[in-house]
Enzyme design. Structure first.
Site, mmCIF file in Angstrom:
data_model
loop_
_atom_site.group_PDB
_atom_site.id
_atom_site.type_symbol
_atom_site.label_atom_id
_atom_site.label_comp_id
_atom_site.label_asym_id
_atom_site.label_seq_id
_atom_site.Cartn_x
_atom_site.Cartn_y
_atom_site.Cartn_z
ATOM 1 N N LYS A 9 4.245 7.411 -9.686
ATOM 2 C CA LYS A 9 4.796 8.243 -10.752
ATOM 3 C C LYS A 9 6.294 7.997 -10.856
ATOM 4 C CE LYS A 9 7.182 11.295 -8.106
ATOM 5 N NZ LYS A 9 8.666 11.403 -8.107
ATOM 6 N N PRO A 92 6.436 0.563 -3.322
ATOM 7 C CA PRO A 92 7.436 0.564 -2.245
ATOM 8 C C PRO A 92 7.525 1.920 -1.566
ATOM 9 C CG PRO A 92 8.498 0.459 -4.404
ATOM 10 C CD PRO A 92 7.036 0.248 -4.630
ATOM 11 N N ALA A 95 10.648 5.521 -1.915
ATOM 12 C CA ALA A 95 11.281 4.993 -3.113
ATOM 13 C C ALA A 95 11.388 6.002 -4.251
ATOM 14 C CB ALA A 95 10.514 3.771 -3.611
ATOM 15 N N GLY A 96 10.883 7.224 -4.073
ATOM 16 C CA GLY A 96 10.907 8.199 -5.155
ATOM 17 C C GLY A 96 9.779 8.021 -6.145
ATOM 18 N N LEU A 97 8.727 7.284 -5.751
ATOM 19 C CA LEU A 97 7.614 6.976 -6.644
ATOM 20 C C LEU A 97 6.312 7.654 -6.221
ATOM 21 C CD1 LEU A 97 8.328 3.151 -7.054
ATOM 22 C CD2 LEU A 97 8.929 4.981 -8.655
ATOM 23 N N ALA A 98 6.374 8.512 -5.208
ATOM 24 C CA ALA A 98 5.211 9.286 -4.734
ATOM 25 C C ALA A 98 4.084 8.406 -4.230
ATOM 26 C CB ALA A 98 4.703 10.232 -5.820
ATOM 27 N N GLY A 99 4.427 7.291 -3.580
ATOM 28 C CA GLY A 99 3.377 6.407 -3.074
ATOM 29 C C GLY A 99 2.465 7.087 -2.070
ATOM 30 N N GLY A 100 3.048 7.793 -1.098
ATOM 31 C CA GLY A 100 2.228 8.482 -0.103
ATOM 32 C C GLY A 100 1.384 9.587 -0.708
ATOM 33 N N SER A 101 1.963 10.325 -1.654
ATOM 34 C CA SER A 101 1.220 11.391 -2.326
ATOM 35 C C SER A 101 0.089 10.818 -3.166
ATOM 36 C CB SER A 101 2.171 12.205 -3.215
ATOM 37 O OG SER A 101 3.142 12.869 -2.430
ATOM 38 N N ASP A 134 3.876 16.623 -4.435
ATOM 39 C CA ASP A 134 3.522 15.700 -5.519
ATOM 40 C C ASP A 134 2.028 15.400 -5.588
ATOM 41 O OD1 ASP A 134 6.043 15.313 -6.657
ATOM 42 O OD2 ASP A 134 6.557 13.708 -5.249
#
Length: 282
Positions: A9, A92, A95-101, A134
């Site tokens: 996101k 990444p 990174a502020g992209l909510a990859g883990g979420s 998130d």
């Protein structure tokens, strides 16, 4: 075995309204799903296990939100079903992209299908809120206004399709650090979220772009000056808007097809991703 995509996101806006009694921050954010995704496969097993391909120092145990999602779903259902999760990291990290979420949300959706649990999206978002702020958005995706600590979601009119260029500096910003730094020096200018929502509803993206804002940018730039440089370069190359996502340090640019090549070449970063916005129906 089943497969799930965990979509990243971006934050079209991020505003902090104050500190809550529970220690979380009260936020108001407009979130947007993008095509960039981690890839997960899930298979029935006797216990929970996780294998991670790619990503730097991504844990493959209970510290990973994907693993935690499986445990939280077990608690919700009162069953100890196991799952073997294989996670290919494309988003990444930090990174502020909510990859883990996004990974956690994909596990919730996947286990719901794998074990035919017939849980609703509302059920999955409820479970997701126990894992991270998130995760509820990542369960459903699309374009949403997120309030509370991020778990109160209001679907918005889909953003029209844009190319998205992501640039992640060679630096990581801890979300906890960013919020602490903000508390010490809160932003004076807050994005007019209600106005932006109304402009997007009318399809007036140009007006909305002028109002976009992320109140964590100031503290993030103090730690990673490249964020400000990336924004300037993206805009100079013809991007419609350029902004940091989440707590950083990734900067995204929204651009039309005519400017895509110039925008993608504008920033000298080790990690450049070209993707696009997605509606909930995509």
């Amino acid at each position: 075995m089943i497969s799930e995509l965990a979509r990243a996101k971006i934050n079209l806006t991020l505003d902090i309204l104050g500190l809550r009694a529970d220690g979380y921050h009260e936020v108001s954010m407009i979130l947007q799903t993008i095509e960039l995704a981690d890839e997960l496969t899930l298979s029935k097993s006797d216990a929970v296990s996780l294998t991670v391909d790619g990503g730097n120092n991504v844990p493959s145990d209970e510290r990973n939100l994907a693993w935690r999602a499986a445990l939280e779903l077990q608690k919700f259902c009162g069953k100890n079903f196991g799952v073997a999760i294989r996670l290919k990291k494309n988003i990444p990290v930090a990174a502020g992209l909510a990859g883990g979420s996004a990974d956690a949300a994909a596990v919730l959706r996947g286990l719901n299908r794998l074990y035919e649990l017939n849980l609703t999206d509302e059920d999955l978002r409820t479970i997701g809120a126990r894992i991270g702020s998130d995760v509820p958005f990542c369960v459903s995706g699309g374009t949403c206004l997120a309030e509370g600590r991020g778990e109160i979601l209001t679907p918005l009119a889909p953003l029209k399709k844009f190319n998205v260029v992501l640039a992640k500096p060679d630096a990581e910003i801890s979300t906890a650090w960013a919020y602490r730094a903000y508390d010490a020096a809160p932003a004076q200018i807050h994005p007019p979220t209600k106005t932006i929502v109304a402009q997007l509803a009318k399809g007036d993206c140009d007006a909305a772009f002028k109002n976009f804002g992320n109140v964590l940018e100031g503290v993030a730039i103090s730690k990673v000056p490249a964020i400000a440089a990336y924004k300037r370069k993206f805009l100079a190359a013809g991007a419609s808007v350029a902004q940091m996502s989440g707590s950083g340090a990734t900067v995204f640019a929204l651009t039309d097809e005519a400017h895509l090549r110039q925008v993608a070449a504008a920033v000298d970063s080790a990690q450049i991703f070209i993707t696009q916005t997605l509606s909930k129906e995509d």
